[in-house]
Design a protein around this motif. Structure first.
Motif, PDB file in Angstrom:
ATOM      1  N   LYS A 129      11.193  -2.557   0.852  1.00  0.00           N
ATOM      2  CA  LYS A 129      11.376  -1.112   0.923  1.00  0.00           C
ATOM      3  C   LYS A 129      12.234  -0.791   2.132  1.00  0.00           C
ATOM      4  CE  LYS A 129       6.725  -0.663   2.923  1.00  0.00           C
ATOM      5  NZ  LYS A 129       5.382  -0.048   2.717  1.00  0.00           N
TER       6      LYS A 129
ATOM      7  N   GLU B  95      12.024   1.614  -2.820  1.00  0.00           N
ATOM      8  CA  GLU B  95      10.906   0.679  -2.773  1.00  0.00           C
ATOM      9  C   GLU B  95      10.844  -0.044  -4.109  1.00  0.00           C
ATOM     10  OE1 GLU B  95       6.026   0.698  -2.102  1.00  0.00           O
ATOM     11  OE2 GLU B  95       7.261   2.449  -1.587  1.00  0.00           O
TER      12      GLU B  95
ATOM     13  N   GLU C  70      -4.876   6.947  -1.608  1.00  0.00           N
ATOM     14  CA  GLU C  70      -4.368   5.721  -1.009  1.00  0.00           C
ATOM     15  C   GLU C  70      -4.510   4.580  -2.013  1.00  0.00           C
ATOM     16  OE1 GLU C  70      -5.491   6.620   3.633  1.00  0.00           O
ATOM     17  OE2 GLU C  70      -6.940   5.542   2.401  1.00  0.00           O
TER      18      GLU C  70
ATOM     19  N   LYS D  73      -2.056  -2.201  -4.096  1.00  0.00           N
ATOM     20  CA  LYS D  73      -1.615  -2.513  -5.441  1.00  0.00           C
ATOM     21  C   LYS D  73      -2.094  -3.848  -5.999  1.00  0.00           C
ATOM     22  CE  LYS D  73       2.474   0.355  -4.713  1.00  0.00           C
ATOM     23  NZ  LYS D  73       3.957   0.432  -4.716  1.00  0.00           N
TER      24      LYS D  73
ATOM     25  N   SER E 218       0.850  -1.188   0.000  1.00  0.00           N
ATOM     26  CA  SER E 218       0.000   0.000   0.000  1.00  0.00           C
ATOM     27  C   SER E 218       0.884   1.235   0.000  1.00  0.00           C
ATOM     28  CB  SER E 218      -0.927   0.015   1.227  1.00  0.00           C
ATOM     29  OG  SER E 218      -0.175  -0.007   2.433  1.00  0.00           O
ATOM     30  N   SER E 219       0.345   2.334  -0.509  1.00  0.00           N
ATOM     31  CA  SER E 219       1.116   3.571  -0.558  1.00  0.00           C
ATOM     32  C   SER E 219       0.182   4.760  -0.504  1.00  0.00           C
ATOM     33  CB  SER E 219       1.974   3.628  -1.837  1.00  0.00           C
ATOM     34  OG  SER E 219       1.154   3.651  -2.985  1.00  0.00           O
TER      35      SER E 219
END
Length: 700
Positions: free
Chosen positions: A497, A512, A135, A138, A53-54
């Motif tokens: 990461k 990452e 947000e 992926k 997630s990012s």
């Protein structure tokens, strides 16, 4: 639906009767301000966030005058945009798009498009400046936010500053030289300990832009938006929020679609409630409900085809949904999330055609025809889910989830020819999805993630029920198939990461990277059916339409990598790479809308009140194409963007930018082709040339 809302009401009543024992909040590895409600998915807490997630934010420093929300994705690694003009823009991630991506606002609110050509995707129904962050999960690595095939995108809107009571607000204005475009926004908020209210209004007016070759592209539009948010805190651990917004698009020109939008009106209402810190085992209960309505009118009155046929299509879409979720913790190491969610999409509307010329002959009296676009159809998805997080050790977290979806669909007013093709009855589908992942802290600064997710997506309404309409990038008529099986994405991913402190003038280094592979089952594509012929303009090529079908032999694989070097306190260098390869073995070609290899290089300077950035974008040639989808090889291109901003006064923000500095003429591979446009052949829509932009904001 009545049963769902009865359960929702009972939950609210019972939740209020729970004991309100306070829970000691444990510290995590990352600092984070308290978050109101479950409007976010990625909390900024390493042990609680989903894998892979990012968060993307700080748009004031990165984005200049976004046309709509989809423009915010341009600088996020792994993302591309599908463009039909300046207004109808969809995000694409890792060659997944449309309903393959689970796109929502504030943790679950949805607004589905009314137009079968996606003139009004979900990204057009909210003010871009209102988005505080995006947000991203992926892949299908969580089951808590609805059925998910290729990933989750949660658009988080700005929240009041709960630590600063009283009246506050901001006004902003922006200008773009390429198209003489204007953007205005005003916001006012009032905050007390018990309640808060936020109101905003925005107006955007974009003209036709010129591409790098000096050609004017028909792409103008205007839109007006306003929104009101009301929040009430019953106690320190109980909050209710109501969110209402409306958007009004006008006179929208779509360069790559057969018609233009006369108006596009949308209304979205959402209600959120949460009670937190309930008891030792039951930690919290959250409830969400939402309703959205889109009213859309499109015509060909300003198109070349108007001389032969007048076309006017009024369509509408209604989306109703909600969610109940309970967070409970039976043991210290086990954290569970269980719940129910529901979403109902219904669409209707038709097209009126006044035919003036038939078979090359002018009719003495024009003939009028009424075509059913959506045939009064609906899809309802009722989902049940449980997701568990288990602390294997102080440094390892195992996540596992399972989800069941009961999907019903029906067509209540079919065209006669569509009814003869299929045995049309109400249909019920049962799909199962799940995920298992592990997150391991290799050290204080390095994290390893590995995941498997089985994501499912049942066919959307276009794929089920469209009847002889041109809805693809190519000129084919498409016919839906109500018997389609649900797509399945079996996705595997591993990544790492990390962050490292440096010396000798170099402050820090962070990176990452991840690689992934997806095997698809029942992948849905349109296949030419040589036994059928066009319904509209039957003498025009291509004569045979496409019918949506399932294919089994398809996959995608790829990687993403990014790194950032911070040095001399205020300087940074960033680079990001993304690559995806897809294959449709049945047709021996790539899957449609597969982006090329992309590299971004950025050099920046950043202080609290002053920042500057130069970004160099390198996009490779794309010759792995889907010829059956109407794609052609796209040349590679390179562009340079310069941005500069600062705060000359305490409450004033000023930004200027030059985009596409060298006035490069190019088109993105995912751009659709010009359609029904005077003086344009069926070639991909080109992107804007050099563009000067300025932005001014004042907060009070």
């Amino acid at each position: 639906m009545k049963i769902f809302y009865s359960v929702l009401l009972c939950t609210l009543i019972s939740a209020a009767s729970f004991s309100q024992k306070k829970e000691k909040i444990k510290k995590d590895s990352l600092k984070q301000k308290s978050i109101k409600l479950d409007e976010v998915i990625v909390t900024g807490k390493l042990k609680k966030d989903p894998v892979f997630s990012s968060i993307a934010n700080k748009y004031a420093k990165k984005i200049v005058q976004p046309k709509n929300v989809a423009d915010l994705f341009n600088n996020i690694n792994g993302f591309s945009v599908i463009k039909r003009g300046n207004y109808a823009i969809d995000p694409s991630f890792r060659a997944s798009q449309y309903e393959q991506l689970n796109i929502q606002y504030d943790g679950g609110t949805k607004a589905m498009h009314a137009c079968p050509n996606r003139m009004d995707p979900i990204t057009t129904h909210i003010i871009p400046e209102e988005i505080s962050k995006i947000e991203i999960i992926k892949g299908p690595y969580t089951v808590r936010y609805g059925a998910t095939f290729g990933g989750i995108i949660n658009l988080v809107t700005q929240k009041p500053n709960y630590e600063d009571y009283g009246f506050h607000g901001k006004v902003s204005a922006g200008f773009e030289s390429n198209g003489n475009s204007l953007v205005n926004l005003a916001e006012l908020q009032y905050i007390t300990e018990k309640f808060d209210i936020v109101a905003n209004v925005g107006y955007r007016d974009f003209g036709n832009y010129k591409d790098g070759f000096g050609t004017e592209i028909p792409s103008s539009f205007s839109s007006s938006d306003y929104g009101i948010k009301l929040g009430y805190n019953f106690t320190k651990n109980q909050r209710l929020k109501l969110d209402w917004r409306q958007s009004f698009g006008r006179d929208v020109l779509h360069a790559a679609l057969p018609m233009d939008t006369e108006y596009d009106n949308s209304s979205i209402l959402s209600v959120d409630y949460k009670i937190d810190n309930i008891a030792d085992v039951i930690k919290s209960i959250s409830v969400k409900g939402y309703h959205s309505y889109v009213d859309h009118l499109m015509t060909n009155f300003n198109r070349p085809s108007f001389m032969m046929m007048e076309a006017e299509s009024a369509v509408e879409a209604t989306t109703i949904g909600g969610k109940i979720e309970m967070n409970w913790q039976p043991t210290e190491k086990l954290n569970l999330f269980s719940g129910i969610d529901v979403m109902n999409i219904s669409r209707d509307g038709g097209r009126v055609r006044v035919v003036k010329i038939m078979n090359g002959n002018t009719l003495p009296t024009p003939m009028t025809f009424n075509d059913k676009v959506w045939q009064d159809s609906y899809i309802t998805d009722l989902g049940f889910f449980t997701e568990a997080k288990y602390n294997l050790s102080e440094k390892s977290i195992l996540t596992a989830g399972i989800r069941y979806d009961n999907v019903t669909s029906d067509i209540k007013d079919p065209e006669a020819d569509f009814a003869t093709m299929y045995n049309l009855n109400k249909r019920t589908e049962h799909t199962f999805s799940g995920t298992v992942s592990i997150k391991k802290m290799l050290s204080e600064n390095y994290v390893l993630e590995a995941a498997y997710g089985r994501g499912t997506r049942t066919a959307n309404m276009i794929e089920r029920y469209i009847n002889h309409f041109t809805v693809g990038q190519d000129p084919y008529e498409y016919i839906g198939n109500p018997d389609l099986k649900a797509e399945v994405n079996n996705q595997f991913e591993i990544g790492i990461k990390g962050f490292e402190e440096l010396k000798n003038g170099f402050d820090s280094f962070q990176f990452e990277t991840s690689v992934y592979y997806s095997h698809f089952e029942n992948y849905i594509v349109g296949i030419v059916d040589n036994t059928l012929t066009r319904k509209f303009m039957p003498t025009v090529n291509p004569v045979n339409p496409k019918v949506f079908q399932n294919l089994d032999n398809a996959y995608k694989m790829g990687f993403e990598a990014s790194l950032q070097l911070n040095f001399l306190e205020n300087y940074n260098f960033k680079t990001a790479f993304s690559y995806v390869d897809t294959k449709n073995k049945d047709l021996d070609e790539s899957l449609p809308l597969t982006p090329p290899f992309t590299t971004k290089l950025s050099f920046g300077f950043e202080k609290e009140n002053l920042w500057a950035n130069a970004q160099y974008n390198l996009v490779s040639k794309q010759d792995n194409i889907s010829a059956s989808f109407g794609e052609t090889t796209t040349k590679g291109y390179q562009t340079l963007d310069l941005r500069f901003g600062g705060k000359p006064l305490k409450n004033v923000t000023l930004g200027v930018a030059v985009l596409n500095v060298f006035n490069q003429g190019y088109n993105n591979h995912l751009n659709f082709s010009f359609t029904n446009q005077a003086n344009f052949g069926r070639t991909p829509v080109t992107e804007p040339g050099r563009n000067f932009s300025a932005f001014l904001q004042y907060k009070f």
